[in-house]
Design a protein around this motif. Sequence first.
Motif, PDB file in Angstrom:
ATOM      1  N   GLU A  41       0.801  -1.228   0.000  1.00 60.01           N
ATOM      2  CA  GLU A  41       0.000   0.000   0.000  1.00 60.01           C
ATOM      3  C   GLU A  41       0.830   1.272   0.000  1.00 60.01           C
ATOM      4  O   GLU A  41       0.416   2.280  -0.559  1.00 60.01           O
ATOM      5  N   THR A  42       1.997   1.260   0.601  1.00 55.16           N
ATOM      6  CA  THR A  42       2.826   2.468   0.683  1.00 55.16           C
ATOM      7  C   THR A  42       3.994   2.437  -0.299  1.00 55.16           C
ATOM      8  O   THR A  42       4.855   3.316  -0.241  1.00 55.16           O
ATOM      9  N   GLN A  43       4.001   1.476  -1.204  1.00 53.15           N
ATOM     10  CA  GLN A  43       5.112   1.327  -2.138  1.00 53.15           C
ATOM     11  C   GLN A  43       4.880   2.103  -3.436  1.00 53.15           C
ATOM     12  O   GLN A  43       3.739   2.408  -3.801  1.00 53.15           O
ATOM     13  N   GLN A  44       5.973   2.385  -4.133  1.00 54.11           N
ATOM     14  CA  GLN A  44       5.910   3.050  -5.424  1.00 54.11           C
ATOM     15  C   GLN A  44       5.155   2.183  -6.428  1.00 54.11           C
ATOM     16  O   GLN A  44       5.111   0.957  -6.313  1.00 54.11           O
ATOM     17  N   GLU A  45       4.590   2.835  -7.437  1.00 55.86           N
ATOM     18  CA  GLU A  45       3.802   2.122  -8.445  1.00 55.86           C
ATOM     19  C   GLU A  45       4.614   1.035  -9.141  1.00 55.86           C
ATOM     20  O   GLU A  45       4.103  -0.060  -9.397  1.00 55.86           O
ATOM     21  N   ALA A  46       5.869   1.287  -9.438  1.00 56.02           N
ATOM     22  CA  ALA A  46       6.697   0.288 -10.127  1.00 56.02           C
ATOM     23  C   ALA A  46       6.825  -0.984  -9.299  1.00 56.02           C
ATOM     24  O   ALA A  46       6.807  -2.092  -9.843  1.00 56.02           O
ATOM     25  N   VAL A  47       6.938  -0.844  -7.997  1.00 53.34           N
ATOM     26  CA  VAL A  47       7.037  -2.007  -7.113  1.00 53.34           C
ATOM     27  C   VAL A  47       5.713  -2.764  -7.114  1.00 53.34           C
ATOM     28  O   VAL A  47       5.687  -3.997  -7.214  1.00 53.34           O
ATOM     29  N   GLN A  48       4.603  -2.042  -7.034  1.00 55.40           N
ATOM     30  CA  GLN A  48       3.297  -2.683  -7.063  1.00 55.40           C
ATOM     31  C   GLN A  48       3.084  -3.446  -8.374  1.00 55.40           C
ATOM     32  O   GLN A  48       2.578  -4.570  -8.369  1.00 55.40           O
ATOM     33  N   VAL A  49       3.502  -2.858  -9.478  1.00 54.18           N
ATOM     34  CA  VAL A  49       3.360  -3.519 -10.774  1.00 54.18           C
ATOM     35  C   VAL A  49       4.241  -4.763 -10.844  1.00 54.18           C
ATOM     36  O   VAL A  49       3.830  -5.796 -11.379  1.00 54.18           O
ATOM     37  N   ALA A  50       5.429  -4.697 -10.273  1.00 53.22           N
ATOM     38  CA  ALA A  50       6.302  -5.872 -10.261  1.00 53.22           C
ATOM     39  C   ALA A  50       5.636  -7.026  -9.515  1.00 53.22           C
ATOM     40  O   ALA A  50       5.743  -8.192  -9.925  1.00 53.22           O
ATOM     41  N   TYR A  51       4.931  -6.735  -8.436  1.00 56.78           N
ATOM     42  CA  TYR A  51       4.211  -7.778  -7.707  1.00 56.78           C
ATOM     43  C   TYR A  51       3.039  -8.310  -8.540  1.00 56.78           C
ATOM     44  O   TYR A  51       2.758  -9.511  -8.528  1.00 56.78           O
ATOM     45  N   GLN A  52       2.356  -7.440  -9.280  1.00 63.37           N
ATOM     46  CA  GLN A  52       1.303  -7.902 -10.193  1.00 63.37           C
ATOM     47  C   GLN A  52       1.896  -8.836 -11.244  1.00 63.37           C
ATOM     48  O   GLN A  52       1.314  -9.875 -11.565  1.00 63.37           O
ATOM     49  N   VAL A  53       3.043  -8.450 -11.781  1.00 66.57           N
ATOM     50  CA  VAL A  53       3.742  -9.274 -12.771  1.00 66.57           C
ATOM     51  C   VAL A  53       4.045 -10.649 -12.176  1.00 66.57           C
ATOM     52  O   VAL A  53       3.791 -11.678 -12.797  1.00 66.57           O
ATOM     53  N   ALA A  54       4.581 -10.668 -10.968  1.00 67.79           N
ATOM     54  CA  ALA A  54       4.909 -11.945 -10.321  1.00 67.79           C
ATOM     55  C   ALA A  54       3.664 -12.808 -10.146  1.00 67.79           C
ATOM     56  O   ALA A  54       3.707 -14.022 -10.364  1.00 67.79           O
ATOM     57  N   GLY A  55       2.551 -12.189  -9.785  1.00 72.14           N
ATOM     58  CA  GLY A  55       1.317 -12.931  -9.613  1.00 72.14           C
ATOM     59  C   GLY A  55       0.777 -13.510 -10.906  1.00 72.14           C
ATOM     60  O   GLY A  55       0.147 -14.564 -10.914  1.00 72.14           O
ATOM     61  N   GLN A  56       1.057 -12.840 -12.022  1.00 77.85           N
ATOM     62  CA  GLN A  56       0.537 -13.282 -13.315  1.00 77.85           C
ATOM     63  C   GLN A  56       1.536 -14.102 -14.132  1.00 77.85           C
ATOM     64  O   GLN A  56       1.136 -14.884 -14.985  1.00 77.85           O
ATOM     65  N   LEU A  57       2.822 -13.906 -13.902  1.00 80.70           N
ATOM     66  CA  LEU A  57       3.838 -14.563 -14.723  1.00 80.70           C
ATOM     67  C   LEU A  57       4.748 -15.492 -13.915  1.00 80.70           C
ATOM     68  O   LEU A  57       5.920 -15.651 -14.239  1.00 80.70           O
ATOM     69  N   GLY A  58       4.192 -16.108 -12.894  1.00 86.99           N
ATOM     70  CA  GLY A  58       4.985 -17.031 -12.088  1.00 86.99           C
ATOM     71  C   GLY A  58       5.572 -18.162 -12.904  1.00 86.99           C
ATOM     72  O   GLY A  58       6.683 -18.625 -12.646  1.00 86.99           O
ATOM     73  N   ASP A  59       4.839 -18.597 -13.943  1.00 85.11           N
ATOM     74  CA  ASP A  59       5.329 -19.678 -14.794  1.00 85.11           C
ATOM     75  C   ASP A  59       6.534 -19.251 -15.624  1.00 85.11           C
ATOM     76  O   ASP A  59       7.253 -20.100 -16.147  1.00 85.11           O
ATOM     77  N   THR A  60       6.778 -17.965 -15.729  1.00 86.02           N
ATOM     78  CA  THR A  60       7.988 -17.459 -16.392  1.00 86.02           C
ATOM     79  C   THR A  60       9.063 -17.119 -15.361  1.00 86.02           C
ATOM     80  O   THR A  60      10.206 -17.553 -15.487  1.00 86.02           O
ATOM     81  N   LEU A  61       8.703 -16.350 -14.336  1.00 88.84           N
ATOM     82  CA  LEU A  61       9.706 -15.898 -13.364  1.00 88.84           C
ATOM     83  C   LEU A  61      10.346 -17.040 -12.588  1.00 88.84           C
ATOM     84  O   LEU A  61      11.460 -16.886 -12.083  1.00 88.84           O
ATOM     85  N   GLN A  62       9.686 -18.192 -12.513  1.00 84.33           N
ATOM     86  CA  GLN A  62      10.297 -19.339 -11.835  1.00 84.33           C
ATOM     87  C   GLN A  62      11.569 -19.802 -12.553  1.00 84.33           C
ATOM     88  O   GLN A  62      12.408 -20.466 -11.955  1.00 84.33           O
ATOM     89  N   TRP A  63      11.725 -19.443 -13.823  1.00 83.76           N
ATOM     90  CA  TRP A  63      12.887 -19.835 -14.622  1.00 83.76           C
ATOM     91  C   TRP A  63      13.940 -18.726 -14.719  1.00 83.76           C
ATOM     92  O   TRP A  63      14.989 -18.919 -15.332  1.00 83.76           O
ATOM     93  N   ILE A  64      13.656 -17.578 -14.120  1.00 83.44           N
ATOM     94  CA  ILE A  64      14.524 -16.410 -14.254  1.00 83.44           C
ATOM     95  C   ILE A  64      15.292 -16.195 -12.950  1.00 83.44           C
ATOM     96  O   ILE A  64      14.689 -16.007 -11.897  1.00 83.44           O
TER      97      ILE A  64
END
Length: 160
Positions: free
Chosen positions: A53-76
């Motif tokens: 809630e108190t984080q910058q937008e870029a950080v919040q978006v990175a968490y959204q990315v992780a929630g949606q692209l776990g099948d990719t980030l698990q290999w990165i």
Amino acid sequence: MKRLALTVIGLGLLVVTACGKDQADHEEHLSHAPNGDLREVTASAEKLPSFLETQQEAVQVAYQVAGQLGDTLQWIPCYCGCGDSAGHKSNLNCFINEVREDGSVEWDDHGTRCGVCVQIAMVSAQLKQQGKTNLQIREYIDNKYGSGYANPTDTPMPSN
């Protein structure tokens, strides 16, 4: 997904130095990992943790990315040193510790304090949006962060 893609592209390769915030751990869904990282369980990947809630937008978006692209980030791999300091196995672990059988997600706040973690997730999302395979994304990240950064996490190589 379209909104996420536009946000990711709009933020580009934003260099973020996120400042960690003190978090109250009196709520039942909050806990601490052995290394001190704050963890929070939500019902699903669509429900982001309250510590954002108190984080910058870029950080919040990175968490959204992780929630949606776990099948990719698990290999990165991550190149911030979290493999050694926090036992992470991939860039996904900088944001998500575990996705449980019931679909609930145990989030990790490590990514809120690390610009390298956020950058790797955002670049990976951009490359995925361009149609790159997990292997192509992995090769790009390894080449980009392989020199001048900490040792990578011990992340298996994707087959494609």
